[in-house]
Scaffold this motif. Sequence first.
Motif, PDB file in Angstrom:
ATOM      1  N   ASN A  29      34.105  40.733  31.863  1.00  0.00           N
ATOM      2  CA  ASN A  29      34.171  41.691  33.168  1.00  0.00           C
ATOM      3  C   ASN A  29      34.801  40.904  34.288  1.00  0.00           C
ATOM      4  OD1 ASN A  29      34.016  44.058  34.492  1.00  0.00           O
ATOM      5  ND2 ASN A  29      31.678  43.966  34.624  1.00  0.00           N
ATOM      6  N   ARG A  30      34.203  39.727  34.386  1.00  0.00           N
ATOM      7  CA  ARG A  30      34.633  38.868  35.760  1.00  0.00           C
ATOM      8  C   ARG A  30      35.940  38.494  35.670  1.00  0.00           C
ATOM      9  NH1 ARG A  30      29.222  35.123  35.345  1.00  0.00           N
ATOM     10  NH2 ARG A  30      27.880  36.789  36.205  1.00  0.00           N
ATOM     11  N   LYS A  33      38.199  41.409  36.691  1.00  0.00           N
ATOM     12  CA  LYS A  33      38.085  41.978  37.968  1.00  0.00           C
ATOM     13  C   LYS A  33      38.953  40.801  38.784  1.00  0.00           C
ATOM     14  CE  LYS A  33      33.782  44.067  38.414  1.00  0.00           C
ATOM     15  NZ  LYS A  33      32.214  43.874  39.039  1.00  0.00           N
ATOM     16  N   TYR A  37      42.401  41.670  40.855  1.00  0.00           N
ATOM     17  CA  TYR A  37      42.286  41.096  42.412  1.00  0.00           C
ATOM     18  C   TYR A  37      43.397  40.210  42.768  1.00  0.00           C
ATOM     19  CZ  TYR A  37      37.618  42.657  43.265  1.00  0.00           C
ATOM     20  OH  TYR A  37      36.347  43.568  43.175  1.00  0.00           O
TER      21      TYR A  37
END
Length: 124
Positions: A29-30, A33, A37
């Motif tokens: 998930n990190r 993301k 970004y």
Amino acid sequence: MENNNYENGLTELIRASMELEDKPSLELNRRLKAELYQREAAVPRKQIISVSLWYVPMILNFVMFSLFAVLALLVISNPYIARLIAGICLYISIAGVFITVLGVRRASLKEDVTIRIRKRGVLA
């Protein structure tokens, strides 16, 4: 009899699949993301033009009733009635602007009715 066994097995299988909670790991998930970004940062803001559609009815309302006011002043021969009707038309046009501004500030729907156009002409 066999059909009842099949239905029980199928029901148990459906219940077991409903109980599963497939969630991605925190690390995945990190990473996703971070990649998202980075992609957003790579697109320059100058290439995307945002046009909010909230203001289109307000502008049309203002222009239409302003023209009605001018038309009333030009066409109606009685100056008192002409000014009264022109004042009502201007009041309606200003009220439309006020209601639109109030709605944009209070509602969270502004982003939902926004058209984003890339510089190349491709709709986003």
